[in-house]
Scaffold this motif. Structure first.
Motif, PDB file in Angstrom:
ATOM      1  N   GLU A  22       0.814  -1.214   0.000  1.00  0.00           N
ATOM      2  CA  GLU A  22       0.000   0.000   0.000  1.00  0.00           C
ATOM      3  C   GLU A  22       0.850   1.267   0.000  1.00  0.00           C
ATOM      4  O   GLU A  22       0.565   2.214  -0.724  1.00  0.00           O
ATOM      5  CB  GLU A  22      -0.938   0.006   1.213  1.00  0.00           C
ATOM      6  N   LYS A  23       1.896   1.281   0.819  1.00  0.00           N
ATOM      7  CA  LYS A  23       2.728   2.480   0.927  1.00  0.00           C
ATOM      8  C   LYS A  23       3.865   2.508  -0.081  1.00  0.00           C
ATOM      9  O   LYS A  23       4.545   3.514  -0.232  1.00  0.00           O
ATOM     10  CB  LYS A  23       3.292   2.594   2.350  1.00  0.00           C
ATOM     11  N   ARG A  24       4.107   1.380  -0.731  1.00  0.00           N
ATOM     12  CA  ARG A  24       5.134   1.280  -1.788  1.00  0.00           C
ATOM     13  C   ARG A  24       6.535   1.606  -1.275  1.00  0.00           C
ATOM     14  O   ARG A  24       7.347   2.204  -1.978  1.00  0.00           O
ATOM     15  CB  ARG A  24       4.790   2.209  -2.963  1.00  0.00           C
ATOM     16  N   HIS A  25       6.805   1.206  -0.035  1.00  0.00           N
ATOM     17  CA  HIS A  25       8.148   1.409   0.494  1.00  0.00           C
ATOM     18  C   HIS A  25       9.109   0.412  -0.145  1.00  0.00           C
ATOM     19  O   HIS A  25       8.707  -0.683  -0.566  1.00  0.00           O
ATOM     20  CB  HIS A  25       8.173   1.242   2.016  1.00  0.00           C
ATOM     21  N   ARG A 152      27.052   6.300  -2.606  1.00  0.00           N
ATOM     22  CA  ARG A 152      26.630   5.420  -1.525  1.00  0.00           C
ATOM     23  C   ARG A 152      26.856   3.972  -1.955  1.00  0.00           C
ATOM     24  O   ARG A 152      26.919   3.658  -3.151  1.00  0.00           O
ATOM     25  CB  ARG A 152      25.149   5.620  -1.200  1.00  0.00           C
ATOM     26  N   LEU A 153      26.905   3.078  -0.971  1.00  0.00           N
ATOM     27  CA  LEU A 153      27.075   1.656  -1.271  1.00  0.00           C
ATOM     28  C   LEU A 153      25.958   1.151  -2.174  1.00  0.00           C
ATOM     29  O   LEU A 153      26.205   0.461  -3.162  1.00  0.00           O
ATOM     30  CB  LEU A 153      27.108   0.861   0.040  1.00  0.00           C
ATOM     31  N   ALA A 154      24.699   1.496  -1.851  1.00  0.00           N
ATOM     32  CA  ALA A 154      23.569   1.025  -2.648  1.00  0.00           C
ATOM     33  C   ALA A 154      23.623   1.574  -4.067  1.00  0.00           C
ATOM     34  O   ALA A 154      23.191   0.913  -5.022  1.00  0.00           O
ATOM     35  CB  ALA A 154      22.253   1.430  -1.989  1.00  0.00           C
ATOM     36  N   GLU A 155      24.160   2.779  -4.225  1.00  0.00           N
ATOM     37  CA  GLU A 155      24.223   3.401  -5.545  1.00  0.00           C
ATOM     38  C   GLU A 155      25.229   2.702  -6.449  1.00  0.00           C
ATOM     39  O   GLU A 155      24.964   2.487  -7.636  1.00  0.00           O
ATOM     40  CB  GLU A 155      24.563   4.884  -5.403  1.00  0.00           C
ATOM     41  N   GLY A 175      19.551   7.528  -6.233  1.00  0.00           N
ATOM     42  CA  GLY A 175      19.820   7.709  -4.820  1.00  0.00           C
ATOM     43  C   GLY A 175      18.613   7.464  -3.948  1.00  0.00           C
ATOM     44  O   GLY A 175      17.636   6.835  -4.360  1.00  0.00           O
ATOM     45  N   LYS A 176      18.664   7.978  -2.734  1.00  0.00           N
ATOM     46  CA  LYS A 176      17.568   7.811  -1.784  1.00  0.00           C
ATOM     47  C   LYS A 176      16.307   8.487  -2.316  1.00  0.00           C
ATOM     48  O   LYS A 176      16.385   9.527  -2.960  1.00  0.00           O
ATOM     49  CB  LYS A 176      17.948   8.399  -0.423  1.00  0.00           C
ATOM     50  N   GLY A 177      15.163   7.873  -2.001  1.00  0.00           N
ATOM     51  CA  GLY A 177      13.911   8.419  -2.482  1.00  0.00           C
ATOM     52  C   GLY A 177      13.744   8.270  -3.978  1.00  0.00           C
ATOM     53  O   GLY A 177      12.954   8.987  -4.599  1.00  0.00           O
ATOM     54  N   SER A 178      14.502   7.346  -4.586  1.00  0.00           N
ATOM     55  CA  SER A 178      14.456   7.108  -6.039  1.00  0.00           C
ATOM     56  C   SER A 178      14.761   8.374  -6.837  1.00  0.00           C
ATOM     57  O   SER A 178      14.235   8.569  -7.937  1.00  0.00           O
ATOM     58  CB  SER A 178      13.078   6.546  -6.448  1.00  0.00           C
ATOM     59  N   LYS A 179      15.630   9.231  -6.270  1.00  0.00           N
ATOM     60  CA  LYS A 179      16.017  10.450  -6.975  1.00  0.00           C
ATOM     61  C   LYS A 179      17.281  10.189  -7.794  1.00  0.00           C
ATOM     62  O   LYS A 179      18.277   9.696  -7.284  1.00  0.00           O
ATOM     63  CB  LYS A 179      16.262  11.580  -5.971  1.00  0.00           C
ATOM     64  N   GLY A 271      23.878  14.189  -3.047  1.00  0.00           N
ATOM     65  CA  GLY A 271      22.465  13.850  -3.157  1.00  0.00           C
ATOM     66  C   GLY A 271      21.709  14.045  -1.866  1.00  0.00           C
ATOM     67  O   GLY A 271      20.721  13.352  -1.604  1.00  0.00           O
ATOM     68  N   HIS A 272      22.151  14.995  -1.035  1.00  0.00           N
ATOM     69  CA  HIS A 272      21.453  15.294   0.214  1.00  0.00           C
ATOM     70  C   HIS A 272      20.243  16.176  -0.068  1.00  0.00           C
ATOM     71  O   HIS A 272      20.370  17.220  -0.708  1.00  0.00           O
ATOM     72  CB  HIS A 272      22.383  16.026   1.200  1.00  0.00           C
ATOM     73  N   ALA A 273      19.077  15.782   0.440  1.00  0.00           N
ATOM     74  CA  ALA A 273      17.887  16.608   0.265  1.00  0.00           C
ATOM     75  C   ALA A 273      17.950  17.862   1.114  1.00  0.00           C
ATOM     76  O   ALA A 273      17.449  18.920   0.727  1.00  0.00           O
ATOM     77  CB  ALA A 273      16.640  15.792   0.622  1.00  0.00           C
ATOM     78  N   ASP A 274      18.591  17.772   2.278  1.00  0.00           N
ATOM     79  CA  ASP A 274      18.674  18.887   3.226  1.00  0.00           C
ATOM     80  C   ASP A 274      20.131  19.280   3.392  1.00  0.00           C
ATOM     81  O   ASP A 274      20.985  18.432   3.698  1.00  0.00           O
ATOM     82  CB  ASP A 274      18.076  18.461   4.569  1.00  0.00           C
ATOM     83  N   ILE A 275      20.416  20.558   3.228  1.00  0.00           N
ATOM     84  CA  ILE A 275      21.817  21.007   3.339  1.00  0.00           C
ATOM     85  C   ILE A 275      22.345  20.829   4.753  1.00  0.00           C
ATOM     86  O   ILE A 275      23.566  20.756   4.969  1.00  0.00           O
ATOM     87  CB  ILE A 275      21.952  22.480   2.881  1.00  0.00           C
TER      88      ILE A 275
END
Length: 319
Positions: A22-25, A152-155, A175-179, A271-275
């Motif tokens: 449902e949440k598609r996590h 990142r490792l996952a990247e 990256g994170k958040g599929s960005k 790829g940080h969303a927040d500085i």
């Protein structure tokens, strides 16, 4: 779920299924929720609590104390509490709980830990190798790419062959958040990748394999394999500290910021969303700048008189 009583695991399994469908996590996010909540379920079983509805805010406080005694820091405990709050939102929706016992519980504060980095000479010592074995050629290409582009490792594990543009010196990563972001690749990394791409065709099991980095079996190299190969590589190259993927990423960020001073650019590259996440590296950089200031600035040192009556300089930190 292993070792979790059936009457607790059923609701937990349903919650994880809810997050996935449902949440598609992502599978990794679901895995983290499941692991943290499974730990709570085991603690409940130890205390002979057989129903999620029996858990009180007092129990949650005792559980937080237990996590702290087990060595978890404030951030890790905050993650556990977040998972519990989210789980109980689901249980309330399903009529399986009367309230959310973690709603007003906060994690203990912990000091901000600065990421460990390696200096430029240490990185050079590790990466200035000339491997002949195809697996070592692959490993060097991975490590050069991680340090060159701050991946990142996952990247790096998820990178596909088509994401790499050798002529442009760029790689596209998710990256994170599929960005998605496109990153420059340095000349040393490009040279290492070129050597790996010459070896790759002999290792892939099928022509349809899309992974940039593959294992001996010809399938996508796992994150765990990259971690263990990097640790092994560090030992073989005589590294002075244990090597892990995030050390290369932290070192990339610190070295880039030290050289450029451009926080926004480093934020984009990481790829940080927040500085604010990137600003942790300014603390590392300031430590370096403070040493340079003490050693170089004529007004950073004050003059004192020694026993002979001659003037002597004293560092800023001695004021």
């Amino acid at each position: 779920m292993r070792d979790v009583p059936a009457n607790l695991s059923a609701a937990l399994s349903d919650f994880v299924r809810h997050l996935r469908s449902e949440k598609r996590h992502s599978p990794r996010t679901c895995e983290h929720y499941q692991r943290d909540l499974q730990r709570l379920a085991l603690w409940l079983a130890e205390r002979e609590l057989r129903d999620w509805a029996e858990l009180s805010s007092h129990d949650i406080r005792r559980y937080v104390a237990r996590l702290s005694r087990d060595g978890l820091g404030g951030r890790s405990i905050a993650r556990h509490l977040s998972a519990i709050r989210r789980f109980y939102q689901y249980l309330l929706r399903e009529g399986l709980a009367r309230d959310n016992p973690a709603l007003d519980i906060r994690a203990p504060r912990s000091g901000r830990r600065l990421p460990r980095v390696a200096d430029v000479d240490q990185i050079s010592q590790v990466l200035d190798a000339h491997p002949d074995d195809p697996l070592d050629v692959r490993d060097l290409a991975i490590f050069e790419l991680m340090y060159s582009s701050g991946l990142r490792l996952a990247e790096v594990a998820g990178a596909d062959l088509t994401a790499l543009d050798m002529s442009a010196g760029e790689i596209r990563v998710l990256g994170k958040g599929s960005k998605e972001r496109v990153l420059p690749v340095g000349s040393k990394a490009l040279a290492a990748l070129k050597r790996w791409l010459a070896c790759r065709p002999a290792m892939v099991s099928t022509a349809t394999e899309t992974a940039l980095f593959v294992s001996q079996r010809g399938t996508r190299l796992s994150r765990r394999s990259i971690q263990s190969r990097l640790a092994r590589w560090g030992i073989l190259q005589g590294a002075s500290q244990r090597l892990h993927p995030h050390l290369l990423r932290h070192s990339f960020a610190s070295h880039m910021l030290e050289s450029s001073g451009d926080l926004r650019a480093v934020q984009e590259l990481l790829g940080h969303a927040d500085i604010a996440t990137t600003q942790v590296y300014t603390h590392l950089d300031f430590q370096h700048l403070a040493r340079v200031y003490d050693q170089s600035h004529p007004r950073a040192r004050r003059r004192t008189t020694d026993r002979t009556g001659c003037e002597a300089e004293e560092g800023r930190s001695g004021q």
